[in-house]
Design an enzyme around this catalytic site. Structure first.
Site, short mmCIF file in Angstrom:
data_model
loop_
_atom_site.label_atom_id
_atom_site.label_comp_id
_atom_site.label_asym_id
_atom_site.label_seq_id
_atom_site.Cartn_x
_atom_site.Cartn_y
_atom_site.Cartn_z
N GLY A 66 37.59 13.91 41.40
CA GLY A 66 37.63 15.32 41.79
C GLY A 66 36.23 15.91 41.84
O GLY A 66 35.27 15.29 41.37
N GLU A 82 35.73 34.04 17.40
CA GLU A 82 36.06 35.23 18.17
C GLU A 82 37.44 35.73 17.76
O GLU A 82 38.14 35.06 16.99
CB GLU A 82 36.00 34.93 19.69
CG GLU A 82 37.00 33.91 20.16
CD GLU A 82 36.76 33.43 21.59
OE1 GLU A 82 35.58 33.37 22.03
OE2 GLU A 82 37.74 33.09 22.27
N HIS A 129 39.43 34.55 27.40
CA HIS A 129 40.09 33.37 26.83
C HIS A 129 41.56 33.69 26.53
O HIS A 129 41.87 34.76 26.01
CB HIS A 129 39.43 32.97 25.51
CG HIS A 129 38.14 32.22 25.71
ND1 HIS A 129 37.16 32.21 24.74
CD2 HIS A 129 37.68 31.47 26.72
CE1 HIS A 129 36.14 31.47 25.17
NE2 HIS A 129 36.43 31.02 26.37
#
Lengths: 380, 290
Positions: B18, B209, B247
């Site tokens: 790919g 986070e 995210h």
């Protein structure tokens, strides 16, 4: 992606869950017609995605046409916790004797779905979880085999649900789990499950969050997405393919990578400013994405200055610089001051390309953010 | 010394044919990573940049003695690719792919518990031992060999902190991006345990986070089990509840407000871990440790 209540109830009804009869209405007359069809009493419920609608005046129980007119007129067009109400769900009111909670979510730490039941329905379940965790019965589920009927029964009896309605509630729970698994939900909950005097269980509310990353294989739910979107700028971000969250401040933020963009927001706050948005242009961004990102941030009328922070890994500084120059060249006058900081791959080349007549260049993350905050204070 | 990857790591790239797979295979090789095979179903017998391609990870591991895999497979097929790696002889799988459906990852997680293979990611930049091997998409030129370990949920934030360290002459043993998804393989506690056991790692920088409880668990682990000093950073202090901040895993849940930056900073503080207000302050703390 979070479904509206009426959307989630449509999905629930399709799966055979007991939901009250309801109609969606966007005018007072439609609401009255819906109530006539369903039969009084009915609940008139604002269709906006916030918790605590009832307390905020977004849900009214009505007995007749006059009350329906009053309630629909009051709720339609109201501002509910910052969201404009343009539709109500008119729903057959359930005569209940008890309120329960049933839901399925992902336990991140265990990497496993968890099904939950509680007799403390009708109140914020996260408050119950914080104050009285034992009031919630939990069953972790092996995703390969699904929630087994005995597990649902165990949860229901552990929670202390009355024996007369236990079988019905257990069936609600297994059906919720099956929906959760088949429809790629991240969270699904019914709060409350109402128990009637005849010991029937009815899903009086419906919350369903669907995994954005699974929409490619959930075409029916993906088709509901446009209607589910809230803010106009957030809809525009969807179109451009950005991760974007609108906030209330005046420093516009563009960056690459979720953690670094969040950090940039935090630094704006640290230096005494307020962030206007989270905008992640993603990895490997080319000039066009940069132009689109600036367009997004400029079209937020709250924005007074912009900080553009790129740490290139796959993203190349020269591509970003080209995009910034092109985007800004379209303006006779730059709408808001832009501070740029480039680091990482091809950052030096990027800095050389940047047209410093149009933007302010800063060397470090901290100095760039500080400068952008200064600009909002009129210290240009 | 280092953790998980080094000069002896022999890499098979899943999805090597790919666009992303091919580009980053070149980048990994030019960094010096020993890429020995590719694995793409139906492409066995081909070559990419001189690297032989096999139809399965099993074949690649058997024929080329590959002991680690890097996965650049599109989201719809990535969980299956991870499962293939977990059920093969490779000891480490690094999944770069972003956007794997959560329910697919729940199935992977169940297998992970019975597999001997470690997983890093998904939705991560990978892992690098400077000067030896890089498995993933991290920009090699900002890293330098040294004695600081780094573990982070974010890619570009990792680069920022590494840059702050390298600029002042502080190099790294190994840096790991564990990924920004709600369900991941190697978590903070796993990575911290590896660094604690590595005699060359003198200090660790940890970048967390909002979302989940991983940082809180890491804080408890540091307090109970670590002698190596740790400095922290937590992104998302200004994130509103209920919004996914880029995210998939970076979300403060509504109502009860779990997964907040405050809770994580407090937990680290309680464990004696200094938390920087800026990435550069993290480097200050690390410098003070050394």
């Amino acid at each position: 992606m979070k479904l509206h209540e009426y959307q989630a109830k449509g999905v629930f009804a399709g799966a055979g869950l007991p939901v009250p009869e309801s109609r969606l209405a966007s005018t007072v007359d439609e609401a009255v017609a819906a109530a006539d069809e369903i039969g009084y009493p009915v609940a008139v419920k604002a269709q906006v995605q916030v918790g605590g609608r009832g307390k905020a005046g977004g849900i009214e129980l009505v007995e007749n046409e006059t009350e329906t007119r009053e309630a629909a007129a009051a709720i339609l067009g109201m501002d509910l916790k910052g969201l404009h109400v343009d539709r109500v769900l008119v729903e057959s009111a359930v005569d209940f004797v008890d309120e329960l909670y049933a839901g399925v979510t992902m336990d991140r730490a265990k990497g496993e779905p968890v099904a939950m039941v509680s007799t403390e329905g009708g109140v914020d379940i996260e408050e119950v979880a914080a104050e009285n965790p034992d009031a919630i019965a939990r069953e972790h589920v092996d995703p390969a085999s699904g929630l087994q009927p005995y597990q649902a029964r165990r949860a229901v009896f552990e929670a202390g649900v009355d024996r007369e309605v236990a079988t019905d509630v257990a069936r609600v729970l297994t059906t919720l789990y099956d929906l959760w698994a088949e429809r790629d939900a991240t969270e699904i909950e019914v709060n409350p499950v109402m128990v009637t005097a005849d010991d029937d269980a009815v899903c009086a509310d419906a919350v369903m969050n669907v995994d954005d990353d699974a929409l490619f294989r959930q075409s029916e739910l993906a088709a509901m997405e446009e209607e589910a979107a809230g803010d106009e700028l957030e809809a525009k971000a969807n179109e451009y393919g950005f991760d974007y969250v609108r906030l209330s401040g005046n420093v516009g933020i563009i960056g690459n990578g979720a953690g670094l963009v969040m950090t940039t927001l935090d630094l704006v706050d640290y230096f005494g400013g307020t962030p206007a948005n989270f905008l992640d242009i993603g990895g490997g961004a080319k000039a066009e994405r940069v132009t689109n990102a600036l367009d997004m941030v400029f079209s937020d009328e709250n924005v007074d200055s912009v900080v553009f922070n790129i740490f290139g890994g796959i993203t190349r500084g020269d591509e970003v610089a080209k995009g910034i120059n092109e985007a800004l060249a379209q303006f006779d006058e730059i709408p808001k001051p832009v501070v740029v900081r480039l680091a990482g791959t091809n950052a030096t080349e990027g800095m050389e390309i940047l047209n410093t007549d149009l933007v302010t260049v800063e060397e470090t993350l901290e100095s760039a953010v500080e400068r952008a905050v200064e600009y909002t204070e009129g210290n240009q | 010394m280092s953790i998980l990857v080094d000069d002896d790591t022999r890499v098979v790239v899943q999805g090597i044919t790919g666009g992303e797979g091919q580009f980053h295979t070149e980048q990994m090789m030019s960094y010096g990573t020993n890429v020995v095979a590719g694995a793409v179903p139906g492409r066995g017998g081909q070559e990419v940049d001189g690297v032989p391609v096999y139809d399965t990870v099993e074949q690649a591991a058997r024929e080329e003695d590959a002991n680690a895999s890097v996965i650049f497979v599109p989201p719809a097929f990535a969980a299956d690719a991870v499962l293939e790696a977990l059920d093969s002889p490779v000891e480490l799988a690094v999944a770069i792919t972003e956007g794997i459906p959560q329910q697919d990852m729940a199935k992977v997680y169940a297998q992970l518990e019975v597999s001997d293979t470690d997983l890093i990611g998904p939705n991560c930049p990978g892992i690098i031992t400077p000067g030896e091997a890089k498995l993933g998409i991290l920009p090699g030129n900002i890293f330098a060999g040294g004695d600081v370990g780094l573990v982070s949920r974010s890619g570009t934030l990792t680069y920022q902190v590494v840059d702050n360290l390298t600029q002042r002459g502080i190099g790294q043993t190994t840096a790991i991006g564990i990924g920004g998804d709600p369900i991941i393989g190697t978590d903070f506690v796993d990575a911290l345990a590896y660094f604690e056991d590595d005699p060359d790692t003198k200090a660790v920088a940890m970048c967390g986070e909002i979302g989940g409880q991983d940082e809180e668990e890491a804080a408890a682990f540091i307090g109970d089990h670590m002698d190596t000093p740790v400095a922290g950073f937590i992104a998302g202090r200004t994130a509103p509840p209920g919004k996914r901040m880029g995210h998939a895993g970076a979300i403060v849940s509504g109502g009860g407000g779990t997964g907040t930056a405050e809770s994580k900073i407090q937990a680290l503080d309680d464990a004696g871990v200094p938390v920087g207000d800026t990435p550069n302050e993290v480097a200050d703390h690390i410098e003070a440790f050394l």
